[in-house]
Design a protein around this motif. Structure first.
Motif, PDB file in Angstrom:
ATOM      1  N   LYS A   1       0.827  -1.221   0.000  1.00 43.52           N
ATOM      2  CA  LYS A   1       0.000   0.000   0.000  1.00 43.52           C
ATOM      3  C   LYS A   1       0.858   1.266   0.000  1.00 43.52           C
ATOM      4  CE  LYS A   1      -4.230  -1.746   2.194  1.00 43.52           C
ATOM      5  NZ  LYS A   1      -3.897  -3.167   2.211  1.00 43.52           N
ATOM      6  N   ALA A   2       1.614   1.461  -1.087  1.00 44.71           N
ATOM      7  CA  ALA A   2       2.505   2.621  -1.159  1.00 44.71           C
ATOM      8  C   ALA A   2       2.845   2.961  -2.606  1.00 44.71           C
ATOM      9  CB  ALA A   2       3.794   2.335  -0.399  1.00 44.71           C
TER      10      ALA A   2
ATOM     11  N   THR B   1       3.479   5.796   1.778  1.00 50.27           N
ATOM     12  CA  THR B   1       2.436   4.823   2.101  1.00 50.27           C
ATOM     13  C   THR B   1       1.043   5.446   2.104  1.00 50.27           C
ATOM     14  OG1 THR B   1       2.520   5.203   4.478  1.00 50.27           O
ATOM     15  CG2 THR B   1       4.056   3.546   3.585  1.00 50.27           C
ATOM     16  N   LEU B   2       0.056   4.595   1.947  1.00 48.88           N
ATOM     17  CA  LEU B   2      -1.336   5.031   2.002  1.00 48.88           C
ATOM     18  C   LEU B   2      -1.628   5.665   3.363  1.00 48.88           C
ATOM     19  CD1 LEU B   2      -4.108   5.190   0.659  1.00 48.88           C
ATOM     20  CD2 LEU B   2      -4.589   2.903   1.540  1.00 48.88           C
ATOM     21  N   LYS B   3      -1.043   5.103   4.403  1.00 53.76           N
ATOM     22  CA  LYS B   3      -1.240   5.652   5.754  1.00 53.76           C
ATOM     23  C   LYS B   3      -0.747   7.108   5.811  1.00 53.76           C
ATOM     24  CE  LYS B   3      -0.386   4.651  10.595  1.00 53.76           C
ATOM     25  NZ  LYS B   3       0.314   3.864  11.576  1.00 53.76           N
ATOM     26  N   GLU B   4       0.443   7.355   5.245  1.00 49.93           N
ATOM     27  CA  GLU B   4       0.978   8.727   5.211  1.00 49.93           C
ATOM     28  C   GLU B   4       0.073   9.637   4.383  1.00 49.93           C
ATOM     29  OE1 GLU B   4       5.511   9.022   4.718  1.00 49.93           O
ATOM     30  OE2 GLU B   4       5.050   6.952   4.138  1.00 49.93           O
TER      31      GLU B   4
ATOM     32  N   LYS C   1      -3.125   9.330   3.762  1.00 49.88           N
ATOM     33  CA  LYS C   1      -4.381   9.596   4.481  1.00 49.88           C
ATOM     34  C   LYS C   1      -4.185  10.578   5.629  1.00 49.88           C
ATOM     35  CE  LYS C   1      -7.105   5.485   3.529  1.00 49.88           C
ATOM     36  NZ  LYS C   1      -7.660   4.246   4.072  1.00 49.88           N
ATOM     37  N   SER C   2      -2.961  10.708   6.127  1.00 48.59           N
ATOM     38  CA  SER C   2      -2.710  11.621   7.249  1.00 48.59           C
ATOM     39  C   SER C   2      -2.548  13.074   6.796  1.00 48.59           C
ATOM     40  CB  SER C   2      -1.460  11.179   8.019  1.00 48.59           C
ATOM     41  OG  SER C   2      -0.294  11.497   7.270  1.00 48.59           O
TER      42      SER C   2
ATOM     43  N   LYS D   1      -7.570  14.388   1.106  1.00 54.49           N
ATOM     44  CA  LYS D   1      -8.863  13.834   1.531  1.00 54.49           C
ATOM     45  C   LYS D   1      -9.839  13.588   0.379  1.00 54.49           C
ATOM     46  CE  LYS D   1     -11.272  18.076   3.111  1.00 54.49           C
ATOM     47  NZ  LYS D   1     -11.011  18.744   1.874  1.00 54.49           N
TER      48      LYS D   1
ATOM     49  N   VAL E   1      -8.007   7.869  -1.829  1.00 56.60           N
ATOM     50  CA  VAL E   1      -8.618   7.858  -0.503  1.00 56.60           C
ATOM     51  C   VAL E   1     -10.137   7.643  -0.608  1.00 56.60           C
ATOM     52  CG1 VAL E   1      -9.026   9.267   1.569  1.00 56.60           C
ATOM     53  CG2 VAL E   1      -6.785   9.329   0.442  1.00 56.60           C
TER      54      VAL E   1
END
Length: 132
Positions: free
Chosen positions: A57-58, A91-94, A96-97, A102, A107
């Protein structure tokens, strides 16, 4: 300025390493009507972020469209792409942060495999993932 797109791939099926080894590939197997519309809008010299789905996921690399869109044997639009450079993982986590992302397709519509990347997000992705 060229347009930028994000192309998702499952690295166990086809990874950025594979693209680097082969030097070019046909980006195929995309059936979603919206993703097909985006492929049809691609032009040679447009840039593509390669995104590994699955466990990773990146965003992992940057490539370039090297053909006009054309129909394959399954009557789906495809383009040929080549690798440009590997990027530092974003990464997707980064993603989304970061508030700016948004409304990004990645996302909002996580199942979409091909999507345009707005200019303001291109700059952000390059800042966060480019070692240069």
């Amino acid at each position: 300025m060229e347009n930028y797109y994000l192309l998702k791939t499952e690295p166990s099926e086809y990874s950025y390493d594979d693209l680097e080894k082969e030097g070019r590939t046909v980006w195929n197997g995309v059936k979603n009507p919206l993703a097909q519309k985006f492929i049809k809008s691609m032009k040679p010299k447009d840039k593509v972020f390669i995104y590994h789905s699955g466990k990773e996921k990146a965003i992992v690399g940057l490539g370039e469209v090297i053909s006009e869109p054309y129909l394959d044997e399954n009557n789906l639009y495809v383009v040929d792409i080549k690798p440009l450079k590997r990027l530092k993982l974003l990464t997707l986590k980064e993603i989304k942060s970061i508030t700016d992302f948004k409304d990004f397709y990645l996302v909002k519509m996580p199942r979409l495999s091909v999507m345009p990347v707005p200019e303001n997000l291109v700059k952000l992705i390059l800042e966060k993932s480019d070692e240069g």
